[in-house]
Motif scaffolding. Sequence first.
Motif, PDB file in Angstrom:
ATOM      1  N   SER A 130      -3.557  -1.752   4.861  1.00  0.00           N
ATOM      2  CA  SER A 130      -4.631  -1.162   4.052  1.00  0.00           C
ATOM      3  C   SER A 130      -5.382  -0.049   4.769  1.00  0.00           C
ATOM      4  O   SER A 130      -6.236   0.609   4.160  1.00  0.00           O
ATOM      5  CB  SER A 130      -5.632  -2.241   3.625  1.00  0.00           C
ATOM      6  OG  SER A 130      -6.271  -2.799   4.759  1.00  0.00           O
ATOM      7  N   TYR A 183       0.821  -1.204   0.000  1.00  0.00           N
ATOM      8  CA  TYR A 183       0.000   0.000   0.000  1.00  0.00           C
ATOM      9  C   TYR A 183       0.861   1.264   0.000  1.00  0.00           C
ATOM     10  O   TYR A 183       1.782   1.392   0.815  1.00  0.00           O
ATOM     11  CB  TYR A 183      -0.931  -0.004   1.211  1.00  0.00           C
ATOM     12  CG  TYR A 183      -1.796  -1.239   1.244  1.00  0.00           C
ATOM     13  CD1 TYR A 183      -2.983  -1.302   0.521  1.00  0.00           C
ATOM     14  CD2 TYR A 183      -1.395  -2.366   1.964  1.00  0.00           C
ATOM     15  CE1 TYR A 183      -3.764  -2.445   0.519  1.00  0.00           C
ATOM     16  CE2 TYR A 183      -2.172  -3.520   1.966  1.00  0.00           C
ATOM     17  CZ  TYR A 183      -3.346  -3.551   1.241  1.00  0.00           C
ATOM     18  OH  TYR A 183      -4.115  -4.691   1.237  1.00  0.00           O
ATOM     19  N   ASP A 197      -2.438   1.114  -4.161  1.00  0.00           N
ATOM     20  CA  ASP A 197      -1.477   0.026  -4.021  1.00  0.00           C
ATOM     21  C   ASP A 197      -0.404   0.125  -5.102  1.00  0.00           C
ATOM     22  O   ASP A 197      -0.322   1.119  -5.818  1.00  0.00           O
ATOM     23  CB  ASP A 197      -2.183  -1.341  -4.046  1.00  0.00           C
ATOM     24  CG  ASP A 197      -2.945  -1.586  -5.345  1.00  0.00           C
ATOM     25  OD1 ASP A 197      -2.499  -1.097  -6.415  1.00  0.00           O
ATOM     26  OD2 ASP A 197      -3.975  -2.284  -5.317  1.00  0.00           O
TER      27      ASP A 197
END
Length: 236
Positions: free
Chosen positions: A162, A133, A173
Amino acid sequence: MKKWISGAGLLLALTMWACNDEGLDAISTIDSSFETDFDGWEPGFAEYSTKTDTSSLARRVGRPRLPFGLDTSQYAFMIQSNNHSDDIFMYLKKKVTGFKPNETYSVVFDIDLATNAAAGSVGSGGSPASSVYVKAGASLREPATRLQGTEYTFTLDKGQQSQSGADGIVLGDLSNGTKDTTYVLVKRTNADKPFMIKANASGAIWFYVGTDSGFEGLTKLYYNRIRITAREENIQ
């Protein structure tokens, strides 16, 4: 007033006005393309254990040209690591001064980076694309790595993988948007959700960008450009 700001409080001579429906807004822009140097950005690594053989982490940083297949006349800030901890965070940080003391700013990050993580790919612990991420944030405290017990932790609240945190947000991402493991230049931004921060009494703010990884393998990426736009919000 729109002004260009670099690290250590250097204000460039270019000044211009920007308007919206409510009048004049002060906008500060920090723009790093790494064509001549690292422009004040410093690398860091966090979220791994003292029990880890650090040589196996394969941590590397540099300022090479973009990889083959992209515009190899351009330079980038390269950073890589091998995520044996299933949670490693590798980041760049920069202190910027010259903001109005105690003024609140809404901050938008526009990040251009080269990634070879194929969309839909799978790997140990998670995907090298969708399980890594991209994050960015700002704080009055310096982003740093601190030893707590047997763990090297990140000093700010960036959130876990996340999830966003009090000091940072998720921009997306590492997917390159293709089915191939070739490097593609992608953009990540929070233009639809600016990050709010108040400068300190000296008019300084620390900024950082990074990747929070759930993929247990090697991630190597190239920051081609980091552009930060901070708009005064005049919140009392």
